[in-house]
Design an enzyme around this catalytic site. Structure first.
Site, mmCIF file in Angstrom:
data_model
loop_
_atom_site.group_PDB
_atom_site.id
_atom_site.type_symbol
_atom_site.label_atom_id
_atom_site.label_comp_id
_atom_site.label_asym_id
_atom_site.label_seq_id
_atom_site.Cartn_x
_atom_site.Cartn_y
_atom_site.Cartn_z
ATOM 1 N N GLY A 8 0.836 -1.200 0.000
ATOM 2 C CA GLY A 8 0.000 0.000 0.000
ATOM 3 C C GLY A 8 0.863 1.239 0.000
ATOM 4 O O GLY A 8 0.501 2.283 0.560
ATOM 5 N N GLY A 11 -0.383 4.841 -1.041
ATOM 6 C CA GLY A 11 -1.441 5.484 -0.266
ATOM 7 C C GLY A 11 -0.883 6.502 0.707
ATOM 8 O O GLY A 11 0.328 6.682 0.844
ATOM 9 N N MET A 13 -0.913 6.519 4.041
ATOM 10 C CA MET A 13 -0.103 5.918 5.091
ATOM 11 C C MET A 13 1.176 5.331 4.533
ATOM 12 O O MET A 13 2.232 5.410 5.171
ATOM 13 C CB MET A 13 -0.903 4.841 5.819
ATOM 14 C CG MET A 13 -1.731 5.357 6.980
ATOM 15 S SD MET A 13 -0.757 6.252 8.221
ATOM 16 C CE MET A 13 0.460 5.008 8.655
ATOM 17 N N ALA A 99 -3.019 -4.404 14.763
ATOM 18 C CA ALA A 99 -3.631 -3.365 15.584
ATOM 19 C C ALA A 99 -4.479 -2.454 14.715
ATOM 20 O O ALA A 99 -4.159 -2.200 13.555
ATOM 21 C CB ALA A 99 -2.559 -2.545 16.302
ATOM 22 N N SER A 100 -5.566 -1.964 15.283
ATOM 23 C CA SER A 100 -6.411 -1.022 14.552
ATOM 24 C C SER A 100 -5.788 0.363 14.519
ATOM 25 O O SER A 100 -6.145 1.190 13.679
ATOM 26 C CB SER A 100 -7.793 -0.947 15.203
ATOM 27 O OG SER A 100 -7.685 -0.524 16.551
ATOM 28 N N TYR A 102 -1.805 2.373 15.550
ATOM 29 C CA TYR A 102 -0.433 2.204 16.045
ATOM 30 C C TYR A 102 0.069 3.413 16.825
ATOM 31 O O TYR A 102 1.223 3.471 17.223
ATOM 32 C CB TYR A 102 0.504 1.877 14.874
ATOM 33 C CG TYR A 102 0.339 0.449 14.414
ATOM 34 C CD1 TYR A 102 1.100 -0.565 14.971
ATOM 35 C CD2 TYR A 102 -0.616 0.100 13.475
ATOM 36 C CE1 TYR A 102 0.927 -1.889 14.594
ATOM 37 C CE2 TYR A 102 -0.800 -1.214 13.078
ATOM 38 C CZ TYR A 102 -0.023 -2.201 13.643
ATOM 39 O OH TYR A 102 -0.202 -3.514 13.271
ATOM 40 N N HIS A 132 -13.220 11.047 10.490
ATOM 41 C CA HIS A 132 -12.074 10.889 9.602
ATOM 42 C C HIS A 132 -12.290 11.678 8.313
ATOM 43 O O HIS A 132 -13.387 12.178 8.065
ATOM 44 C CB HIS A 132 -11.850 9.406 9.268
ATOM 45 C CG HIS A 132 -11.231 8.628 10.380
ATOM 46 N ND1 HIS A 132 -11.961 8.176 11.459
ATOM 47 C CD2 HIS A 132 -9.949 8.239 10.620
ATOM 48 C CE1 HIS A 132 -11.160 7.527 12.292
ATOM 49 N NE2 HIS A 132 -9.942 7.545 11.802
ATOM 50 N N HIS A 133 -11.246 11.733 7.517
ATOM 51 C CA HIS A 133 -11.266 12.459 6.244
ATOM 52 C C HIS A 133 -12.308 11.879 5.296
ATOM 53 O O HIS A 133 -12.739 10.722 5.433
ATOM 54 C CB HIS A 133 -9.880 12.424 5.592
ATOM 55 C CG HIS A 133 -9.345 11.037 5.412
ATOM 56 N ND1 HIS A 133 -9.601 10.270 4.303
ATOM 57 C CD2 HIS A 133 -8.582 10.265 6.226
ATOM 58 C CE1 HIS A 133 -9.011 9.099 4.413
ATOM 59 N NE2 HIS A 133 -8.382 9.065 5.585
ATOM 60 N N LYS A 136 -11.940 8.245 3.483
ATOM 61 C CA LYS A 136 -11.874 6.959 4.185
ATOM 62 C C LYS A 136 -13.011 6.055 3.714
ATOM 63 O O LYS A 136 -14.157 6.475 3.616
ATOM 64 C CB LYS A 136 -11.955 7.161 5.703
ATOM 65 C CG LYS A 136 -11.752 5.879 6.490
ATOM 66 C CD LYS A 136 -11.566 6.150 7.963
ATOM 67 C CE LYS A 136 -11.412 4.861 8.758
ATOM 68 N NZ LYS A 136 -10.242 4.052 8.317
#
Length: 244
Positions: A8, A11, A13, A99-100, A102, A132-133, A136
């Site tokens: 990814g 993107g 992230m 994890a959802s 970090y 959120h933006h 999403k």
């Protein structure tokens, strides 16, 4: 030196992970994978994979990591129950951090939410609000889902029965067991999460607001450096931070 591959990578992230990795001692990005690229040929060069791709891609990433005995850090959210089961099948073969969120701050919020729910007890109504933006794709967010799971665990309720996704029309009085969840979307908000404990005469609110994706990226990179030293198993950021 911990060598990682980022999936990814194109993107938001992914780009933040690459930029933050350049500033982190003892870590090197040896591959940046996105749609149309092949992960397999690069795996022999890496110690771990950091996955921030898309929910239906993660099971295949996990399988490849298991075949090559490489650690995996999963930051992608929105997985179906089937996809979650497929991913968890590999926990006996490789170490994985899943994890959802970090962020160190958000994981502190997770810890505080559990403690507050235990201390305040059933006399407080529970609501979770996240924003959120506008780009999403999944709702509620993975972080909000974790908060809901914590609240459900403390209250010993099944979320399938207890959750109320917003409210519309003549819903009747709020029940004692329900947990409200409200997902807001707009602009370029990185991520806001609030847990509300409301009782007659008082209200407690726990809030975390992220202003930069760097906090998530640095946490995921830290998790990668940690997980390569662990035995096969399924871990989360609470394990990485020593909060358990």
């Amino acid at each position: 030196m911990t060598k990682v591959i980022i999936t990814g990578a194109k993107g938001r992230m992914g780009q933040t992970l690459i930029a933050c990795a350049m500033q982190m001692p003892g870590l090197q990005v040896v591959g940046a994978i996105d749609l149309g690229d092949h992960l397999g040929p690069l795996l022999d060069q890496a110690d771990a994979v950091i996955d921030f791709s898309f929910h239906n891609v993660t099971p295949a990433v996990a399988q490849l990591c298991a075949e090559h005995k490489k650690a995996l850090v999963i930051g992608t959210t929105g997985h179906s129950d089937v996809e979650k089961s497929q991913i968890k099948n590999f926990k006996s073969q490789i170490p994985m951090v899943w994890a959802s969120n970090y962020s160190t701050g958000v994981n502190t919020l997770f810890w505080l939410t559990r403690k507050a729910a235990e201390i305040l007890g059933p006399g407080f109504d529970l609501e979770v609000v996240e924003m959120h933006h506008r780009l999403k794709k999944d709702a509620p967010s993975g972080t909000a889902t974790t908060l809901l799971e914590i609240l459900g665990d403390v209250r010993k309720v099944q979320l399938a029965d207890a959750l109320r996704h917003g409210r519309k029309g003549i819903t009747g009085e709020r029940t004692n067991s329900e947990i409200g969840i409200h997902a807001l979307r707009g602009g370029d908000v990185v991520g806001d999460h609030t847990v509300i404990f409301a009782a007659n005469g008082e209200r407690v609110e726990l809030t975390h607001k992220a202003s930069s994706r760097e906090t998530f990226a640095n946490g995921a990179l830290r998790a990668a450096q940690w997980v390569v030293r662990q035995p096969a198993g399924l871990y989360d950021m609470q394990d990485v931070l020593g909060l358990k």
